[in-house]
Design a protein around this motif. Sequence first.
Motif, PDB file in Angstrom:
ATOM      1  N   LEU A 106    -126.140 -14.501-100.878  1.00 33.86           N
ATOM      2  CA  LEU A 106    -126.215 -13.457 -99.849  1.00 33.86           C
ATOM      3  C   LEU A 106    -127.592 -13.447 -99.189  1.00 33.86           C
ATOM      4  N   VAL A 107    -128.634 -13.555-100.027  1.00 32.35           N
ATOM      5  CA  VAL A 107    -129.992 -13.540 -99.465  1.00 32.35           C
ATOM      6  C   VAL A 107    -130.192 -14.730 -98.537  1.00 32.35           C
ATOM      7  N   ILE A 108    -129.690 -15.908 -98.956  1.00 34.68           N
ATOM      8  CA  ILE A 108    -129.850 -17.104 -98.114  1.00 34.68           C
ATOM      9  C   ILE A 108    -129.168 -16.900 -96.760  1.00 34.68           C
ATOM     10  N   ILE A 109    -127.944 -16.372 -96.783  1.00 34.90           N
ATOM     11  CA  ILE A 109    -127.203 -16.184 -95.533  1.00 34.90           C
ATOM     12  C   ILE A 109    -127.882 -15.137 -94.648  1.00 34.90           C
ATOM     13  N   TYR A 110    -128.259 -14.007 -95.255  1.00 35.49           N
ATOM     14  CA  TYR A 110    -128.889 -12.951 -94.455  1.00 35.49           C
ATOM     15  C   TYR A 110    -130.235 -13.420 -93.884  1.00 35.49           C
TER      16      TYR A 110
ATOM     17  N   PHE B 196    -133.760  -5.340 -92.793  1.00 34.72           N
ATOM     18  CA  PHE B 196    -133.229  -4.556 -93.913  1.00 34.72           C
ATOM     19  C   PHE B 196    -131.892  -3.924 -93.542  1.00 34.72           C
ATOM     20  N   ILE B 197    -131.854  -3.299 -92.354  1.00 29.25           N
ATOM     21  CA  ILE B 197    -130.618  -2.628 -91.924  1.00 29.25           C
ATOM     22  C   ILE B 197    -129.484  -3.638 -91.773  1.00 29.25           C
ATOM     23  N   MET B 198    -129.828  -4.804 -91.195  1.00 25.15           N
ATOM     24  CA  MET B 198    -128.816  -5.852 -91.015  1.00 25.15           C
ATOM     25  C   MET B 198    -128.214  -6.235 -92.377  1.00 25.15           C
ATOM     26  N   ALA B 199    -129.068  -6.484 -93.368  1.00 23.64           N
ATOM     27  CA  ALA B 199    -128.582  -6.910 -94.683  1.00 23.64           C
ATOM     28  C   ALA B 199    -127.867  -5.764 -95.402  1.00 23.64           C
ATOM     29  N   TRP B 200    -128.315  -4.579 -95.211  1.00 22.31           N
ATOM     30  CA  TRP B 200    -127.767  -3.382 -95.867  1.00 22.31           C
ATOM     31  C   TRP B 200    -126.345  -3.112 -95.384  1.00 22.31           C
ATOM     32  N   ASN B 201    -126.107  -3.356 -94.104  1.00 21.26           N
ATOM     33  CA  ASN B 201    -124.817  -3.006 -93.512  1.00 21.26           C
ATOM     34  C   ASN B 201    -123.832  -4.164 -93.421  1.00 21.26           C
ATOM     35  N   GLU B 202    -124.274  -5.382 -93.695  1.00 16.83           N
ATOM     36  CA  GLU B 202    -123.414  -6.544 -93.440  1.00 16.83           C
ATOM     37  C   GLU B 202    -122.168  -6.510 -94.342  1.00 16.83           C
ATOM     38  N   PHE B 203    -121.013  -6.799 -93.744  1.00  9.81           N
ATOM     39  CA  PHE B 203    -119.759  -6.668 -94.486  1.00  9.81           C
ATOM     40  C   PHE B 203    -119.055  -8.006 -94.730  1.00  9.81           C
ATOM     41  N   MET B 204    -118.911  -8.798 -93.660  1.00  4.30           N
ATOM     42  CA  MET B 204    -118.016  -9.951 -93.744  1.00  4.30           C
ATOM     43  C   MET B 204    -118.457 -10.976 -94.798  1.00  4.30           C
ATOM     44  N   PHE B 205    -119.716 -11.387 -94.734  1.00 12.29           N
ATOM     45  CA  PHE B 205    -120.188 -12.389 -95.695  1.00 12.29           C
ATOM     46  C   PHE B 205    -120.167 -11.830 -97.109  1.00 12.29           C
ATOM     47  N   ALA B 206    -120.550 -10.565 -97.237  1.00  6.95           N
ATOM     48  CA  ALA B 206    -120.559  -9.941 -98.565  1.00  6.95           C
ATOM     49  C   ALA B 206    -119.154  -9.934 -99.149  1.00  6.95           C
ATOM     50  N   LEU B 207    -118.174  -9.632 -98.313  1.00  6.59           N
ATOM     51  CA  LEU B 207    -116.789  -9.609 -98.776  1.00  6.59           C
ATOM     52  C   LEU B 207    -116.336 -10.998 -99.220  1.00  6.59           C
ATOM     53  N   ALA B 208    -116.735 -12.016 -98.428  1.00 11.19           N
ATOM     54  CA  ALA B 208    -116.270 -13.368 -98.706  1.00 11.19           C
ATOM     55  C   ALA B 208    -116.928 -13.971 -99.942  1.00 11.19           C
ATOM     56  N   PHE B 209    -118.183 -13.653-100.177  1.00  8.35           N
ATOM     57  CA  PHE B 209    -118.940 -14.390-101.188  1.00  8.35           C
ATOM     58  C   PHE B 209    -119.117 -13.660-102.511  1.00  8.35           C
ATOM     59  N   THR B 210    -118.694 -12.402-102.587  1.00  9.02           N
ATOM     60  CA  THR B 210    -118.868 -11.682-103.849  1.00  9.02           C
ATOM     61  C   THR B 210    -117.528 -11.144-104.319  1.00  9.02           C
ATOM     62  N   SER B 211    -117.405 -10.980-105.634  1.00 13.37           N
ATOM     63  CA  SER B 211    -116.215 -10.353-106.195  1.00 13.37           C
ATOM     64  C   SER B 211    -116.672  -9.549-107.396  1.00 13.37           C
ATOM     65  N   GLY B 212    -116.225  -8.328-107.478  1.00 12.23           N
ATOM     66  CA  GLY B 212    -116.590  -7.527-108.640  1.00 12.23           C
ATOM     67  C   GLY B 212    -117.807  -6.673-108.398  1.00 12.23           C
ATOM     68  N   VAL B 213    -117.855  -5.538-109.075  1.00  7.17           N
ATOM     69  CA  VAL B 213    -118.870  -4.527-108.835  1.00  7.17           C
ATOM     70  C   VAL B 213    -120.275  -5.012-109.201  1.00  7.17           C
ATOM     71  N   GLU B 214    -120.362  -6.080-110.020  1.00  2.91           N
ATOM     72  CA  GLU B 214    -121.705  -6.492-110.463  1.00  2.91           C
ATOM     73  C   GLU B 214    -122.495  -7.192-109.354  1.00  2.91           C
ATOM     74  N   ARG B 215    -121.819  -7.648-108.267  1.00  4.07           N
ATOM     75  CA  ARG B 215    -122.549  -8.293-107.176  1.00  4.07           C
ATOM     76  C   ARG B 215    -122.209  -7.734-105.791  1.00  4.07           C
ATOM     77  N   GLN B 216    -121.095  -6.976-105.693  1.00  4.23           N
ATOM     78  CA  GLN B 216    -120.681  -6.526-104.367  1.00  4.23           C
ATOM     79  C   GLN B 216    -121.662  -5.495-103.784  1.00  4.23           C
ATOM     80  N   THR B 217    -121.842  -5.558-102.471  1.00  2.06           N
ATOM     81  CA  THR B 217    -122.763  -4.632-101.820  1.00  2.06           C
ATOM     82  C   THR B 217    -122.017  -3.407-101.294  1.00  2.06           C
ATOM     83  N   ILE B 218    -122.744  -2.461-100.781  1.00  2.00           N
ATOM     84  CA  ILE B 218    -122.179  -1.162-100.406  1.00  2.00           C
ATOM     85  C   ILE B 218    -120.976  -1.245 -99.456  1.00  2.00           C
TER      86      ILE B 218
END
Lengths: 358, 281
Positions: free
Chosen positions: B146-150, B208-230
Amino acid sequence: MAPVSLRSVTKAYGAFEVIHGIDLEIEDGAFVVLVGPSGCGKSTLLRMIAGLETISGGEVVIDGDVMNDVPPKHRDIAMVFQNYALYPHMTVAQNMGFSLRLAKMPQAEAAEKIRASASILGLTDLLDRYPRQLSGGQRQRVAMGRAIVRNPKVFLFDEPLSNLDAALRMQMRVEIAELHQKLGTTMIYVTHDQVEAMTLATKIAVVNKGTLEQVATPVRLYERPQNLFVARFIGSPQMNILPARLAGAAEARLADGSAIALRQPVTLGEGSPLSVGIRPEALLLSADGPLGGRVTLTEHLGGLTLIHIVLSDGTPVVLQAVGAPTVAMGDVVRLSIDPAGLHLFDPDGRRIAAPGER
Amino acid sequence: MLSSWRAQLLITRIALYIASALIVVWSVAPFLWQVSTSFQEDRLLSSPTPSFLPWPGTLDHFYNIFVEKQFHLYIINSAIVAGLTTLFCLAIGGGAAFALARLRVYYHFGILALILSVSMFPQIAIVAPLYLAASSLGLMNTYTILVIIYLSLGLPLVIWVLFGYFQTIPREIDEAAIIDGAGPLRLLVSVILPMSLPGFVTTGLLAFIMAWNEFMFALAFTSGVERQTIPVGIANFTNLYYVPWGDLAAASVVVTLPLVLLVLAFQRWIIQGLTQGAVKE
């Protein structure tokens, strides 16, 4: 403290040469002013000495060492910029101590040096202020403090007074002169203001279009300009230049036929064109003078008066008189010439030496 | 005559106030409604006539999201990802912008144009290739990916804004520092960075705001509460049968608060940063 030599120094941007081989010897402890019109290359020359511009050809030598490939911080020079270039986020003390901090000088020693430099420049009470809280003159003084705290071999000044108002400029000029006397360090100073050059320099180098026109002491430069450019550039108001032709061995004739007696025979050939230069203070109002003209304007400066006159051949001249002579606009006057302020230049603009002149 | 221009002045002024009020209402109203919703009971939310005021109020939704849905875990994930993104964006972007603005880099305008053009790719078009790359590198469901993509999304903006900012700093400052003995790194850290603090704060906040609010990549690349973002976490609240409007609103309010606080805290620098360079000082 160190001597500086420039040996056929050139600067080119690609194929475009801006400095055409300058030779200049600057003695240890000298105050040399590089003066010239804007765009003449004087600042570039200074920046080459500082190491901020690369040197395309020739050598810059400081204290016997060729500096061409030495980075600025190892040249042991300090520079004062026109716009001060202070670090806005640092206090006066931090500004002055930045170079010492980078050189990893122990804090106590650095603080002592800052204190000593501040007291020389009268900045002691301002050490905790930020640049934005200072006046223009104080900022310029901090910029000088930043330079002297390092005790460099050479000081470089790039038009340091141009951003100040007239009164402050005069005051800072005196302070710089006093600083030079106090420190005795070699100083190289760039300006386009010939008054600054005349008052500060032990030696003036007149630069024009990337070449040196003349290098001499201020007085010599004023009394014996080597060419028309220097004659026009040094002195305020400017030297009056009258186009004339040689008539007989020792007489110049203006276009309207009025004759000027020369101090010496000139070996140019009858009828040859030449330029007669007359300093404003060498033009005198006198009823039986050889030149005639009409007053177009008088400017009273207090102790001096500038009288603008159009000669009968149409050439405008300026006469500088002591006190306030009673002439009015439109008056027809006669002028004579003090031979001490009379200069002759050949058709190529070179000085024709007076008898006994070296 | 006198009274007519006075009246005109008054009308102009009133019109100005009305216009400003309209703009404020337009931008703040949805947020206020969200705040109100987050405090309303489910009974009120599903009633035929909506109510604007949360009365009687309830904290049930906040209790729900933190206790039952472990919303704080998503917040921690987002804070880590957005924080690291901001940090790297500023460090790398600051260095790149400094090099482009101040060092002798050939074709620096070409490089800038290239950087800008990279950010013009539609994001949806790069999800699939990135997904394959990430999975073959074993980076799926990590903070790293996620950090690399953002970082790659945020860097163009950061570099461009900081480049413009550095350009406004007089060259003589650099030269003075160089003569004082500073190398490029020291020049950047001790002189240029402190002088461009507003620029860093502004771009840092945007990243910060961009990374905080980003949805699509976060949805695609994470699964489970231990890595998913807000944003992904909030989306998880909804299931096939039920949309918990109150919980959604409560979560939105909670995640907006840090952004509002950050902006308020850095307000002075942001305004300086956004208007800087517009007029000659």
